[in-house]
Scaffold this active site. Structure first.
Site, mmCIF file in Angstrom:
data_model
loop_
_atom_site.group_PDB
_atom_site.id
_atom_site.type_symbol
_atom_site.label_atom_id
_atom_site.label_comp_id
_atom_site.label_asym_id
_atom_site.label_seq_id
_atom_site.Cartn_x
_atom_site.Cartn_y
_atom_site.Cartn_z
ATOM 1 N NE ARG A 1 14.517 37.785 -25.630
ATOM 2 C CZ ARG A 1 14.845 38.746 -24.924
ATOM 3 N NH1 ARG A 1 16.162 37.557 -24.068
ATOM 4 N NH2 ARG A 1 15.300 39.213 -24.184
ATOM 5 C CE LYS B 1 -3.609 18.221 -32.535
ATOM 6 N NZ LYS B 1 -4.303 19.965 -31.758
ATOM 7 C CG HIS C 1 -14.960 28.115 -30.117
ATOM 8 N ND1 HIS C 1 -14.199 27.952 -31.558
ATOM 9 C CD2 HIS C 1 -14.520 27.188 -29.855
ATOM 10 C CE1 HIS C 1 -13.015 27.139 -30.570
ATOM 11 N NE2 HIS C 1 -13.325 26.709 -29.758
ATOM 12 C CD GLU D 1 -5.896 27.119 -37.341
ATOM 13 O OE1 GLU D 1 -6.155 25.998 -36.536
ATOM 14 O OE2 GLU D 1 -7.630 27.677 -37.695
ATOM 15 C CD GLU E 1 -11.912 17.793 -29.732
ATOM 16 O OE1 GLU E 1 -12.037 18.019 -31.339
ATOM 17 O OE2 GLU E 1 -12.031 19.406 -28.989
ATOM 18 N NE ARG F 1 -2.778 22.561 -36.168
ATOM 19 C CZ ARG F 1 -1.888 22.546 -34.497
ATOM 20 N NH1 ARG F 1 -0.656 22.788 -34.982
ATOM 21 N NH2 ARG F 1 -2.351 22.546 -33.104
ATOM 22 C CG HIS G 1 -14.057 22.158 -25.550
ATOM 23 N ND1 HIS G 1 -14.190 23.469 -27.161
ATOM 24 C CD2 HIS G 1 -12.689 21.682 -26.593
ATOM 25 C CE1 HIS G 1 -13.372 22.767 -28.212
ATOM 26 N NE2 HIS G 1 -13.326 22.299 -27.816
ATOM 27 C CG ASN H 1 -10.874 24.308 -36.051
ATOM 28 O OD1 ASN H 1 -10.182 24.205 -34.624
ATOM 29 N ND2 ASN H 1 -10.159 25.340 -36.903
ATOM 30 C CE LYS I 1 -4.693 25.741 -33.770
ATOM 31 N NZ LYS I 1 -5.468 25.906 -33.760
ATOM 32 C CG HIS J 1 -13.878 22.905 -32.883
ATOM 33 N ND1 HIS J 1 -13.174 21.182 -33.417
ATOM 34 C CD2 HIS J 1 -13.545 22.914 -31.687
ATOM 35 C CE1 HIS J 1 -13.026 20.488 -32.369
ATOM 36 N NE2 HIS J 1 -12.417 21.971 -31.041
HETATM 37 P P1 NAD Z 1 -9.254 20.555 -18.353
HETATM 38 O O1 NAD Z 1 -7.481 20.205 -18.383
HETATM 39 O O2 NAD Z 1 -9.986 21.159 -17.581
HETATM 40 O O3 NAD Z 1 -9.621 18.871 -17.508
HETATM 41 C C1 NAD Z 1 -10.682 17.913 -17.464
HETATM 42 C C2 NAD Z 1 -11.351 17.877 -16.270
HETATM 43 O O4 NAD Z 1 -10.624 16.677 -15.566
HETATM 44 C C3 NAD Z 1 -11.061 19.156 -15.002
HETATM 45 O O5 NAD Z 1 -11.587 18.910 -14.164
HETATM 46 C C4 NAD Z 1 -9.465 18.437 -14.598
HETATM 47 O O6 NAD Z 1 -9.072 18.544 -13.452
HETATM 48 C C5 NAD Z 1 -9.933 16.735 -14.550
HETATM 49 N N1 NAD Z 1 -8.655 15.627 -14.662
HETATM 50 C C6 NAD Z 1 -8.025 15.651 -16.002
HETATM 51 N N2 NAD Z 1 -7.764 14.926 -16.029
HETATM 52 C C7 NAD Z 1 -8.123 13.882 -15.110
HETATM 53 C C8 NAD Z 1 -7.074 12.553 -14.127
HETATM 54 N N3 NAD Z 1 -7.068 11.819 -14.950
HETATM 55 N N4 NAD Z 1 -8.693 11.804 -13.538
HETATM 56 C C9 NAD Z 1 -9.104 12.807 -13.123
HETATM 57 N N5 NAD Z 1 -9.591 13.818 -13.016
HETATM 58 C C10 NAD Z 1 -9.050 14.723 -14.143
HETATM 59 O O7 NAD Z 1 -10.100 20.038 -19.583
HETATM 60 P P2 NAD Z 1 -9.629 19.289 -20.683
HETATM 61 O O8 NAD Z 1 -11.312 18.688 -21.546
HETATM 62 O O9 NAD Z 1 -9.372 18.905 -20.817
HETATM 63 O O10 NAD Z 1 -9.344 19.839 -22.359
HETATM 64 C C11 NAD Z 1 -9.881 21.755 -22.141
HETATM 65 C C12 NAD Z 1 -9.361 22.976 -22.704
HETATM 66 O O11 NAD Z 1 -8.184 21.911 -23.938
HETATM 67 C C13 NAD Z 1 -9.927 24.212 -23.263
HETATM 68 O O12 NAD Z 1 -8.965 24.786 -22.374
HETATM 69 C C14 NAD Z 1 -9.518 23.599 -25.151
HETATM 70 O O13 NAD Z 1 -9.492 25.161 -24.626
HETATM 71 C C15 NAD Z 1 -8.164 23.610 -24.906
HETATM 72 N N6 NAD Z 1 -7.817 22.480 -26.287
HETATM 73 C C16 NAD Z 1 -6.751 22.880 -26.218
HETATM 74 C C17 NAD Z 1 -6.550 22.357 -28.044
HETATM 75 C C18 NAD Z 1 -5.049 22.455 -28.051
HETATM 76 O O14 NAD Z 1 -4.481 22.361 -29.604
HETATM 77 N N7 NAD Z 1 -4.112 22.663 -28.276
HETATM 78 C C19 NAD Z 1 -7.069 21.551 -28.284
HETATM 79 C C20 NAD Z 1 -8.336 21.428 -27.925
HETATM 80 C C21 NAD Z 1 -8.776 21.801 -26.459
#
Ligand code: NAD
Length: 372
Positions: free
Chosen positions: A122, A228, A253, A238, A186, A242, A267, A246, A144, A249
């Site tokens: 929990r 942020k 999406h 949100e 971003e 918040r 993304h 987006n 999030k 976005h």
């Molecule tokens: P990811 O976690 O897939 O990382 C991208 C790639 O980079 C992966 O292959 C990973 O292995 C590699 N990588 C990461 N750090 C590295 C490093 N230091 N050296 C070498 N390789 C490295 O993707 P991302 O772009 O980090 O994040 C995308 C995700 O984030 C999506 O699922 C999206 O929905 C989510 N997201 C969440 C929020 C939130 O508020 N929670 C906001 C924006 C995006």
């Protein structure tokens, strides 16, 4: 070169530490948060192979025992199978209510592990050690967490704030150029949505920070996290403001769905293209200057990243089909498409009052350029 941004959320307040070399100091920075000297780390195979030894070594030097699970890298991990594997693994590690779990990776790991921590017994605490630029400026801050469903992205999840975020800007050095630039989408978004001076600074410093200028990287991550945090503190769950985060976005999406969340479009690349389209739409509606969308695209061109629909390889659906996909965005309220539009660079606002035909025309013009 170390900076701290405080996220003042009452009893859930925490610090985001930003700067090069934080991974080597992780042990002593995490130690004060622990009820007993033991943590469980979840990472992905790519980050784990490159950086897990440094993290575990630092923990060991601070007298903290650690165990680690490495999940496959990539968005496909963010679903039920790897989620349930993670929760079971954490239970096997006998994680207790007062223990902390460490999410060590990009946004995929941060979202999945944060959600696992939210539901385990929990709710247990967790620490974010974001390793991608996107995760450092966006996903690791704000609470999030979640996973994807066959019905869409991020549809299962919880709000769960981390106890601490350690954003080591030196670790960004091992990202591929493409992943780094995707995260930059971003960063630029923050300037566009609320800080014209930051966007102007990025116009000069963006290429330098992409080339590795560490002081510029720290400044860009700090300003992004500050913005942020300000927005999250105003509207944690949100209900209003918040949604400004987006910007770009709704378009993004739809494009991600159209390209099957594949390598055709990352993304952050979708966010960059979406921001350019949001400014195009704002200009068509007479809200911002005609030059603004060109300025956004010119900056993305200088950074060497995607800026138009024509930069996405392969075929795209028609403007009408893209509009339908936009209607499936989870930000839709009572069937009304909500857009983040802008009165100018640094001045975004949320509205549902957007004529469908104008959106279709913006998409059609962008699609017409694809074959050109
Ligand atoms: P990811 O976690 O897939 O990382 C991208 C790639 O980079 C992966 O292959 C990973 O292995 C590699 N990588 C990461 N750090 C590295 C490093 N230091 N050296 C070498 N390789 C490295 O993707 P991302 O772009 O980090 O994040 C995308 C995700 O984030 C999506 O699922 C999206 O929905 C989510 N997201 C969440 C929020 C939130 O508020 N929670 C906001 C924006 C995006």
């Amino acid at each position: 070169m170390l900076e701290t941004v405080h996220v003042p959320l009452d009893s859930r307040a925490y610090n985001v530490e930003i700067g090069p070399g934080l991974l080597e100091q992780a042990g002593r920075r995490i130690a004060p948060f622990l009820a007993r000297p033991k943590v469980s780390i979840v990472t992905d195979e790519t980050v784990g192979a490159l950086h897990l030894a440094t993290l575990q070594d630092s923990l060991r030097r601070a007298g903290i025992e650690s165990t680690a699970l490495s999940l496959p890298a990539g968005e496909a991990t963010k679903g039920w199978p790897e989620f349930s594997r993670t929760v079971d693994w954490l239970l096997e590690q006998k994680v207790e209510r007062r223990d902390l779990v460490i999410a060590f990776g990009g946004g995929v790991i941060g979202d999945l592990v944060g959600f696992a921590a939210a539901v385990l017994r929990r709710g247990v605490g967790f620490i974010q050690i974001p390793t991608s630029l996107l995760a450092q400026v966006d996903s690791s801050v704000g609470g999030k967490t979640g996973i994807n469903s066959v019905h869409g992205k991020n549809l299962i999840g919880a709000f769960h704030q981390p106890r601490l975020v350690l954003a080591d800007t030196a670790i960004l050095g091992t990202l591929t150029e493409r992943d780094f630039l995707a995260g930059y989408g971003e960063v630029m978004k923050y300037g566009l949505l609320g800080d014209a001076a930051f966007f102007e600074w990025l116009e000069t410093m963006g290429p330098k920070l992409a080339a590795g200028d560490m002081a510029a990287r720290v400044s860009a991550v700090r300003r992004s996290v500050e913005m942020k945090a300000e927005i999250v503190v105003r509207d944690e769950t949100e209900q209003g403001d918040r949604a400004l985060l987006n910007l770009g976005h709704t378009f993004c999406h739809a494009l991600e769905t159209a390209t099957g969340y594949s390598d055709r479009l990352l993304h952050g690349e979708g966010v960059a293209i979406g921001c350019a389209l949001a400014f195009e739409l704002s200009a068509r509606l007479g809200l911002c200057a005609q030059e603004d969308p060109s300025r956004v695209r010119a900056h993305l061109a200088e950074m060497g990243t995607k800026r138009d629909l024509r930069d996405i390889p392969g075929d795209l659906p028609s403007a009408d089909d893209l509009l339908t996909l936009m209607g499936q965005d989870k930000k839709v309220l009572d069937g009304q498409l909500r857009f983040i539009l802008a009165r100018g660079i640094g001045d975004a606002f949320v509205t549902s009052d957007v004529p469908r035909d104008t959106v279709r025309a913006v998409l059609q013009d962008a699609l017409d350029q694809c074959g050109a």
